[in-house]
Design an enzyme around this catalytic site. Structure first.
Site, short mmCIF file in Angstrom:
data_model
loop_
_atom_site.label_atom_id
_atom_site.label_comp_id
_atom_site.label_asym_id
_atom_site.label_seq_id
_atom_site.Cartn_x
_atom_site.Cartn_y
_atom_site.Cartn_z
N LYS A 45 0.79 -1.24 0.00
CA LYS A 45 0.00 0.00 0.00
C LYS A 45 0.82 1.28 0.00
O LYS A 45 0.33 2.35 0.41
CB LYS A 45 -1.02 0.04 1.16
CG LYS A 45 -1.83 -1.20 1.36
CD LYS A 45 -2.29 -1.90 0.13
CE LYS A 45 -3.37 -1.16 -0.63
NZ LYS A 45 -3.73 -1.98 -1.85
N HIS A 107 6.80 -7.39 -2.45
CA HIS A 107 6.63 -6.75 -1.14
C HIS A 107 7.60 -7.37 -0.12
O HIS A 107 7.47 -7.13 1.08
CB HIS A 107 5.20 -6.97 -0.60
CG HIS A 107 4.15 -6.18 -1.31
ND1 HIS A 107 4.32 -4.88 -1.70
CD2 HIS A 107 2.87 -6.51 -1.67
CE1 HIS A 107 3.19 -4.45 -2.29
NE2 HIS A 107 2.31 -5.42 -2.28
N SER A 137 -4.45 2.68 4.77
CA SER A 137 -4.66 2.09 3.45
C SER A 137 -4.67 0.56 3.53
O SER A 137 -5.51 -0.11 2.91
CB SER A 137 -3.56 2.58 2.50
OG SER A 137 -3.76 2.08 1.20
S1 PPS Z 1 -0.56 -2.85 -3.30
O1 PPS Z 1 -1.78 -3.69 -3.05
O2 PPS Z 1 0.41 -3.01 -2.22
O3 PPS Z 1 0.03 -3.10 -4.61
O4 PPS Z 1 -1.11 -1.35 -3.23
P1 PPS Z 1 -0.30 -0.06 -3.70
O5 PPS Z 1 -0.48 0.14 -5.14
O6 PPS Z 1 1.09 -0.11 -3.18
O7 PPS Z 1 -1.01 1.09 -2.89
C1 PPS Z 1 -2.35 1.47 -3.07
C2 PPS Z 1 -2.46 2.88 -2.55
O8 PPS Z 1 -1.87 3.77 -3.50
C3 PPS Z 1 -2.87 4.70 -3.93
N1 PPS Z 1 -2.65 5.07 -5.33
C4 PPS Z 1 -2.49 6.33 -5.74
N2 PPS Z 1 -2.47 7.49 -5.06
C5 PPS Z 1 -2.32 8.63 -5.77
N3 PPS Z 1 -2.21 8.66 -7.13
C6 PPS Z 1 -2.23 7.52 -7.85
N4 PPS Z 1 -2.13 7.55 -9.17
C7 PPS Z 1 -2.38 6.29 -7.15
N5 PPS Z 1 -2.44 4.99 -7.54
C8 PPS Z 1 -2.61 4.27 -6.41
C9 PPS Z 1 -4.17 3.94 -3.73
O9 PPS Z 1 -5.28 4.80 -3.78
C10 PPS Z 1 -3.91 3.33 -2.36
O10 PPS Z 1 -3.89 4.29 -1.33
P2 PPS Z 1 -5.18 4.71 -0.46
O11 PPS Z 1 -4.66 5.61 0.62
O12 PPS Z 1 -5.78 3.46 0.10
O13 PPS Z 1 -6.10 5.44 -1.40
#
Ligand code: PPS
Length: 293
Positions: A45, A107, A137
């Site tokens: 996340k 991860h 998250s």
């Molecule tokens: S995972 O399951 O570990 O692969 O998830 P990961 O992609 O690492 O993290 C998901 C969080 O990243 C946010 N996210 C973004 N934020 C801003 N801009 C963009 N483009 C974007 N893409 C993914 C996503 O909304 C999750 O965070 P939260 O706080 O839950 O919204």
């Protein structure tokens, strides 16, 4: 898929894990990296999908535009250690990637990374996110994702997060372990989710210089626009809505994408307790996170 539901946590070489990420361990540890592989490493996340998308567009956006409309991000950038019964294992997905370079997601904490990534001196992009937003998250992700352990309520989840009892273990150990590694490995780019939110274009520039790629200014601008939160949220190839065991109605994968959403979840007492505990665990003054912009 019933047999998959809600795995238990257990100790795996000192790290909390679920069987989804350890069942294929022999193949994972023996995974053969190639010198031009690019690894995207994160605690869950922290912005994995965002950075994966940027790298995919940088390398293949122009040469293979069909990828953007036909291949979900988890096929373009396979998750190395995932193994879901009846589905292809992450190691097989990577082995079958036709691209060069191969973009690979993990991860794993630094000490569990397959050694061939170090032997081949691969480029590694590590993305870290502040602990409070990361915990929030992850909590919502565990609610919506049937292959994660049951998160319970927020306050008990937060306790477990502080104790490192979440899949892939302690956030504190993860971000510190990779940070320490960066001090001795030049091909490791350590970046922050908060910096990406603050100025995505600047962070894309830093990524390009680390990767040794020199896209035209218009291409970089195009990528910056394509990976804005609202665009990725409505993109079915990026938003995980087609994944059977994730329920976007419980909480969308692309949830808020903000810095500081933790303030809507932590009580004042929880925040104070968390901060006190944080100071004890985060001793290295050179690793600093921002919890607001
Ligand atoms: S995972 O399951 O570990 O692969 O998830 P990961 O992609 O690492 O993290 C998901 C969080 O990243 C946010 N996210 C973004 N934020 C801003 N801009 C963009 N483009 C974007 N893409 C993914 C996503 O909304 C999750 O965070 P939260 O706080 O839950 O919204």
């Amino acid at each position: 898929m019933d047999a998959l539901l809600r795995p238990e946590l257990f100790d795996f070489h000192g790290v909390c894990m679920s069987h989804i990420f350890t069942d294929n361990w022999v193949k994972i540890q023996n995974f053969q990296a190639r010198p031009d592989d690019i690894l995207i490493a994160t605690y869950p996340k922290a912005g994995t999908t965002w950075v994966s998308y940027i790298l995919d567009l940088l390398y293949f956006g122009e040469t293979h535009p069909e990828r953007q409309t036909s291949l979900p991000i988890f096929e373009r950038v396979p998750f190395l250690e995932i193994t879901i019964p009846q589905l292809a294992a992450g190691t097989d997905l990577v082995d079958n990637l036709p691209t060069s370079p191969r973009l690979i997601k993990t991860h794993l904490p630094v000490q569990l990374l397959p050694k061939s990534f170090w032997e081949q001196n691969c480029r590694i992009v590590y993305v870290a996110r502040n602990a409070k937003d990361n915990a929030v998250s992850y909590f919502h992700f565990d609610r919506m994702n049937q292959i994660q352990p049951e998160p319970g309520d927020w306050s008990s989840y937060l306790e477990r997060f502080m104790e490192g009892r979440t899949v892939f273990g302690s956030w504190y150990d993860h971000v510190n372990g990779w940070w320490e590694k960066k001090q001795s490995v030049s091909k490791l780019h350590y970046m922050f989710f908060e910096d990406m939110v603050e100025n995505t274009g600047r962070e894309i520039d830093k990524l390009c210089s680390f990767l040794g790629v020199t896209p035209r200014a218009e291409k970089k601008e195009q990528i910056r626009g394509a990976v804005q939160f609202d665009n990725m949220k409505k993109d079915n190839m990026a938003n995980y809505t087609m994944v059977q065991f994730m329920d976007s109605k419980v909480s969308p994968f692309m949830r808020k994408g903000k810095v500081g959403d933790w303030k809507n979840h932590f009580t004042v007492a929880q925040s104070e307790r968390f901060d006190k505990d944080y100071l004890k665990k985060m001793k290295n003054p050179t690793l600093r996170f921002r919890t607001e912009l």
